[in-house]
Design an enzyme around this catalytic site. Structure first.
Site, short mmCIF file in Angstrom:
data_model
loop_
_atom_site.label_atom_id
_atom_site.label_comp_id
_atom_site.label_asym_id
_atom_site.label_seq_id
_atom_site.Cartn_x
_atom_site.Cartn_y
_atom_site.Cartn_z
N CYS A 118 11.04 8.97 -0.18
CA CYS A 118 11.46 7.55 -0.16
C CYS A 118 12.97 7.31 -0.30
CB CYS A 118 10.68 6.77 -1.20
SG CYS A 118 8.90 6.94 -0.97
N HIS A 258 13.66 0.23 -3.28
CA HIS A 258 12.57 0.80 -2.49
C HIS A 258 11.35 -0.09 -2.68
CE1 HIS A 258 9.73 3.32 -0.65
NE2 HIS A 258 9.17 3.74 -1.77
N ASN A 288 4.71 0.02 1.71
CA ASN A 288 5.66 1.09 1.43
C ASN A 288 5.93 1.88 2.72
OD1 ASN A 288 6.96 3.42 0.59
ND2 ASN A 288 5.61 3.79 -1.16
O1 UT7 Z 1 6.88 5.53 -2.62
C1 UT7 Z 1 6.62 6.59 -3.49
C2 UT7 Z 1 6.42 6.08 -4.82
N1 UT7 Z 1 5.10 5.57 -4.96
C3 UT7 Z 1 4.90 4.64 -5.87
O2 UT7 Z 1 5.84 4.19 -6.46
C4 UT7 Z 1 3.49 4.21 -6.18
C5 UT7 Z 1 3.33 4.14 -7.68
N2 UT7 Z 1 2.01 3.76 -8.15
C6 UT7 Z 1 1.53 2.50 -7.99
O3 UT7 Z 1 2.13 1.67 -7.36
C7 UT7 Z 1 0.24 2.14 -8.69
O4 UT7 Z 1 -0.10 3.17 -9.59
C8 UT7 Z 1 -0.95 1.91 -7.71
C9 UT7 Z 1 -0.73 0.61 -6.98
C10 UT7 Z 1 -1.06 3.06 -6.75
C11 UT7 Z 1 -2.23 1.79 -8.52
O5 UT7 Z 1 -2.14 0.75 -9.49
P1 UT7 Z 1 -2.57 1.03 -10.98
O6 UT7 Z 1 -2.43 -0.24 -11.71
O7 UT7 Z 1 -1.77 2.21 -11.48
O8 UT7 Z 1 -4.10 1.37 -10.83
P2 UT7 Z 1 -4.88 2.72 -11.17
O9 UT7 Z 1 -4.52 3.81 -10.21
O10 UT7 Z 1 -4.71 3.01 -12.62
O11 UT7 Z 1 -6.36 2.26 -10.88
C12 UT7 Z 1 -6.98 1.18 -11.61
C13 UT7 Z 1 -8.37 0.97 -11.06
C14 UT7 Z 1 -9.17 2.26 -10.95
O12 UT7 Z 1 -10.49 1.97 -11.31
P3 UT7 Z 1 -11.03 2.35 -12.78
O13 UT7 Z 1 -10.86 3.84 -12.88
O14 UT7 Z 1 -10.14 1.61 -13.74
O15 UT7 Z 1 -12.41 1.87 -12.75
C15 UT7 Z 1 -9.11 2.58 -9.47
O16 UT7 Z 1 -10.24 3.32 -9.03
O17 UT7 Z 1 -8.30 0.44 -9.73
C16 UT7 Z 1 -9.10 1.22 -8.86
N3 UT7 Z 1 -8.50 1.19 -7.53
C17 UT7 Z 1 -8.76 0.22 -6.64
N4 UT7 Z 1 -9.55 -0.86 -6.69
C18 UT7 Z 1 -9.59 -1.65 -5.60
C19 UT7 Z 1 -7.60 2.05 -6.99
N5 UT7 Z 1 -7.28 1.65 -5.76
C20 UT7 Z 1 -7.99 0.52 -5.51
C21 UT7 Z 1 -8.06 -0.33 -4.41
N6 UT7 Z 1 -8.87 -1.42 -4.51
N7 UT7 Z 1 -7.34 -0.15 -3.29
#
Ligand code: UT7
Length: 331
Positions: A118, A258, A288
């Site tokens: 990125c 970014h 992204n």
């Molecule tokens: O460009 C390179 C750098 N990349 C980044 O900067 C990305 C950094 N990470 C993020 O932006 C966030 O971590 C995400 C947007 C990817 C995820 O958000 P989060 O608040 O960290 O969610 P999480 O991964 O902790 O997931 C929370 C819940 C999970 O369910 P449980 O385990 O709590 O029941 C996931 O399974 O959300 C669930 N989940 C979804 N639900 C609906 C994960 N993806 C989805 C989805 N739709 N697309």
């Protein structure tokens, strides 16, 4: 008191290319178990662009490059160094930079790719800056082009909702004036590589039927861990880029972060002391786009006259590697 640095190269003009096809959160609701609400609340994304079969990394990069060169009034034959950042090269060999060189006719350039995820466009600007500062050339073209849709598992809701396709480019030229790159901070930490990576499909674990069946050629990401590191590292990037230029957040006309996640953008702005109205956000429209995010955002901000000649910009990015950057520029 930090001595204010004098820029060695200026960013003469930028350009961008975005595929026409829009994929909305509602479209994704029909593809995986997700919701518009979840995607918007967790990321800020509403829609993203998806490249067509003929829109590869080189094609998109060449379009963005042509637009930047036209605005800069630079002919392709004047380009001395062509640096291309991409995590999605059209093919392994040769570089996407050589394909772009052929497409735009930059026949006098040295052309090569860099792989820095990125922050890749910012890494590329610094590489080109160093080359010009060393007296090896006068004009550089730095392109970031990403067809993220080609390396995403469209059945993995944790990643497929996040990314989009697009390209951005900038023309750099030696300067004796006060506009240009003022400071930068670039860093990497390879010990955390496996938090955001593609396990197979390279030379170590080449593409096989097993790799395809396991989907090990697609992006895997430990989202929460990446999030925490992104917030910390983008703060560091902002901090060091500002202090090396003898600036504070209050001096900055526009933060161009970014565009991975609105929550990361907000945290970075808050840390740097930059109010929301001075933060450029387009993650809602494009998701992204890895290294293309910053040049696309900067090009839009210039076109919309959010910034103009003389404006002070802080750009910060974080990505796979891990890699991270902060840079201040006077436009
Ligand atoms: O460009 C390179 C750098 N990349 C980044 O900067 C990305 C950094 N990470 C993020 O932006 C966030 O971590 C995400 C947007 C990817 C995820 O958000 P989060 O608040 O960290 O969610 P999480 O991964 O902790 O997931 C929370 C819940 C999970 O369910 P449980 O385990 O709590 O029941 C996931 O399974 O959300 C669930 N989940 C979804 N639900 C609906 C994960 N993806 C989805 C989805 N739709 N697309």
């Amino acid at each position: 008191m930090v001595k204010k640095p004098r820029p060695l190269v200026e960013l003469v003009a930028t350009g961008r290319y975005l595929p026409e096809r829009i994929l909305t959160n509602q479209d994704l609701e029909r593809m995986v178990d997700t919701s518009d609400e979840w995607i918007r609340e967790r990321t800020g994304i509403r829609e993203r662009r998806i490249a067509g079969p003929d829109e590869g990394a080189a094609f998109m990069g060449a379009e963005a490059a042509r637009r930047a060169m036209a605005k800069a009034g630079v002919e392709p034959g004047e380009v001395d160094i062509l640096v291309v950042s991409t995590a999605t090269p059209d093919r392994w060999l040769p570089s996407t930079a050589c394909d772009i060189q052929a497409l735009i006719g930059a026949s006098n350039a040295m052309a090569f790719d860099i792989s820095a995820a990125c922050p890749g466009w910012l890494f590329g600007l610094s590489v080109a800056e160093g080359y010009i500062a060393a007296g090896r050339g006068e004009i550089a073209l730095v392109v970031a082009t990403e067809k993220m849709s080609a390396i995403i598992d469209w059945e993995d809701r944790a990643t497929c909702v996040l990314f989009g396709d697009g390209a951005g480019a900038g023309v750099l030229r030696r300067t004796s004036g006060d506009r240009g790159i003022l400071s930068s901070h670039h860093k990497s930490d390879g010990t955390l590589a496996n938090l955001l990576y593609r396990p197979a499909g390279g030379a170590l674990v080449p593409m096989t039927h097993e790799v395809l069946d396991r989907k090990d050629h697609f992006v895997k990401m430990a989202g929460r861990e990446v999030f925490k590191n992104a917030v910390r590292s983008m703060a560091e990037g902002a901090d060091l880029a500002l202090s090396r230029a003898g600036l504070t957040g209050a001096d900055i006309d526009l933060l161009v972060p970014h565009q991975a996640n609105l929550r990361i953008i907000d945290a970075t702005a808050k840390y740097a002391g930059i109010p929301q109205e001075k933060v450029y956000v387009n993650v809602d429209r494009y998701g992204n786009m890895s290294s293309a995010s910053i040049p696309v955002a900067l090009d839009e901000a210039l076109e919309r006259k959010v910034v103009g000649p003389g404006s002070l910009v802080l750009a910060v990015a974080f990505g796979a590697g891990f890699t991270w950057s902060g840079m201040t520029l006077r436009l």
